[in-house]
Scaffold this active site. Structure first.
Site, PDB file in Angstrom:
ATOM      1  N   LYS A   1      32.851  44.339  46.623  1.00 14.60           N
ATOM      2  CA  LYS A   1      33.076  43.056  47.305  1.00 14.60           C
ATOM      3  C   LYS A   1      33.042  43.266  48.824  1.00 14.60           C
ATOM      4  O   LYS A   1      32.304  44.129  49.296  1.00 14.60           O
ATOM      5  CB  LYS A   1      34.376  42.421  46.831  1.00 14.60           C
ATOM      6  CG  LYS A   1      34.527  42.422  45.309  1.00 14.60           C
ATOM      7  CD  LYS A   1      35.637  41.547  44.843  1.00 14.60           C
ATOM      8  CE  LYS A   1      35.846  41.752  43.355  1.00 14.60           C
ATOM      9  NZ  LYS A   1      36.605  40.694  42.736  1.00 14.60           N
TER      10      LYS A   1
ATOM     11  N   SER B   1      39.600  42.991  35.683  1.00 17.71           N
ATOM     12  CA  SER B   1      40.811  43.819  35.590  1.00 17.71           C
ATOM     13  C   SER B   1      40.643  45.042  34.691  1.00 17.71           C
ATOM     14  O   SER B   1      41.582  45.429  33.987  1.00 17.71           O
ATOM     15  CB  SER B   1      42.013  42.966  35.160  1.00 17.71           C
ATOM     16  OG  SER B   1      42.317  42.023  36.174  1.00 17.71           O
TER      17      SER B   1
ATOM     18  N   GLU C   1      32.765  34.576  42.305  1.00 22.84           N
ATOM     19  CA  GLU C   1      33.180  34.308  43.694  1.00 22.84           C
ATOM     20  C   GLU C   1      32.044  33.651  44.473  1.00 22.84           C
ATOM     21  O   GLU C   1      32.281  32.818  45.349  1.00 22.84           O
ATOM     22  CB  GLU C   1      33.651  35.615  44.355  1.00 22.84           C
ATOM     23  CG  GLU C   1      35.002  36.037  43.792  1.00 22.84           C
ATOM     24  CD  GLU C   1      35.289  37.529  43.874  1.00 22.84           C
ATOM     25  OE1 GLU C   1      34.586  38.266  44.594  1.00 22.84           O
ATOM     26  OE2 GLU C   1      36.245  37.965  43.182  1.00 22.84           O
TER      27      GLU C   1
ATOM     28  N   HIS D   1      27.956  36.151  40.647  1.00 20.16           N
ATOM     29  CA  HIS D   1      29.384  36.480  40.537  1.00 20.16           C
ATOM     30  C   HIS D   1      30.191  35.197  40.727  1.00 20.16           C
ATOM     31  O   HIS D   1      29.825  34.327  41.514  1.00 20.16           O
ATOM     32  CB  HIS D   1      29.767  37.518  41.600  1.00 20.16           C
ATOM     33  CG  HIS D   1      31.133  38.093  41.384  1.00 20.16           C
ATOM     34  ND1 HIS D   1      32.284  37.412  41.709  1.00 20.16           N
ATOM     35  CD2 HIS D   1      31.533  39.273  40.841  1.00 20.16           C
ATOM     36  CE1 HIS D   1      33.334  38.156  41.389  1.00 20.16           C
ATOM     37  NE2 HIS D   1      32.909  39.291  40.860  1.00 20.16           N
TER      38      HIS D   1
HETATM   39  C1  PEP Z   1      34.763  41.696  39.781  1.00 18.40           C
HETATM   40  O1  PEP Z   1      35.041  41.018  40.753  1.00 18.40           O
HETATM   41  O2  PEP Z   1      33.580  41.845  39.447  1.00 18.40           O
HETATM   42  C2  PEP Z   1      35.861  42.316  39.045  1.00 18.40           C
HETATM   43  C3  PEP Z   1      35.647  42.634  37.805  1.00 18.40           C
HETATM   44  O3  PEP Z   1      37.056  42.471  39.723  1.00 18.40           O
HETATM   45  P1  PEP Z   1      38.384  43.228  39.209  1.00 18.40           P
HETATM   46  O4  PEP Z   1      37.947  44.452  38.443  1.00 18.40           O
HETATM   47  O5  PEP Z   1      39.123  43.570  40.446  1.00 18.40           O
HETATM   48  O6  PEP Z   1      39.105  42.270  38.328  1.00 18.40           O
END
Ligand code: PEP
Length: 242
Positions: A10, A201, A97, A95
């Site tokens: 990110k 996560s 986001e 993604h």
């Molecule tokens: C991601 O943003 O692609 C992601 C999986 O984040 P996290 O592993 O921090 O949940």
């Protein structure tokens, strides 16, 4: 299928962060194992440096987004061809986001995936439902619609990442049954041979359980990809080729 573990950094990482990749390589005792693909998607500012530095250690580099066009008047954007020119082999598209923060629609995501394929990159195409949608029993329908609208029509390899929005960066994960149900569903709607990653996560403590689920061909890892001490055990938790 050979598992793929991709780290999504990110908007994190400076030139000095290259030390984490060196630390990861040290954990691998010199190079990433060849029975799994290891990809790091750093911010665009680091793609060229990382790609040049780590090609011998089997760490592949990806971008986090690309513009659909090859070039042109799109201030601040980066094309898939530019990422390929910088040494990237993959690019994340769609993604959640970006879908949320930049209003990306399924059609935009498909155009970006097409652009990636045009440039010789493998797109990692993200789909996933929100918490409200899952609670309303709409998870499969939502992801089905995203797949129908976002996947390219191609025989070239691409990757799908199932990332429930509510699991990203929250420490929450779906049950193994829910992950299995969704991955079976995605498998049925995706051309044969495409890898399907789980993201949301993934941590050292849950990676082995998640990566052992049928039709989970790897993971897309956010926060836990930033530190070699976390990312290395996740990479190694993937079962070998199956
Ligand atoms: C991601 O943003 O692609 C992601 C999986 O984040 P996290 O592993 O921090 O949940």
């Amino acid at each position: 299928m050979k598992p793929l573990i991709a780290g999504n950094w990110k908007m994190n990482g400076l030139a000095s962060s290259i030390a984490e990749i060196h630390a990861l390589i040290d954990e691998f005792s010199g190079a990433a194992p060849d029975d799994r693909d290891v990809v790091i998607c750093p911010p665009a500012t680091l793609v060229a440096t990382f790609a040049a530095e780590f090609s011998d250690e089997a760490i592949q580099i990806g971008g986090q987004d690309c513009h659909p066009a090859q070039s042109g008047a799109h201030t601040g954007d980066i094309s898939a061809e530019m990422l390929a020119d910088a040494g990237a082999a993959f690019v994340i598209v769609g993604h959640s986001e970006r879908r949320a923060d930049h209003g990306e629609t399924d059609a935009t995501v498909r155009a970006k995936a097409d652009a990636a394929l045009r440039a010789g990159l493998t797109p990692i195409i993200c789909v996933g439902e929100t918490e409200e949608q899952r609670k309303a029993g709409q998870a499969l329908a939502v992801v089905g619609a995203q797949l129908a609208g976002s996947l390219p029509e191609t025989a070239d390899p691409f990757v799908v990442a199932y990332e429930p929005v509510w699991a990203i960066g929250t420490g929450l994960t779906p049950t193994t049954d829910d992950i299995a149900e969704m991955h079976d569903f995605i498998r049925a709607k995706t051309p044969a041979g495409m890898r399907i990653l789980y993201g949301g996560s993934v941590k050292p403590a849950n990676a082995a359980e998640i990566l052992a689920i049928d039709n989970v061909d790897g993971a897309l890892v956010g926060g836990a990809s930033l530190k070699a001490a976390d990312f290395h055990p996740i990479v190694m938790a993937a079962p070998g080729e199956r």
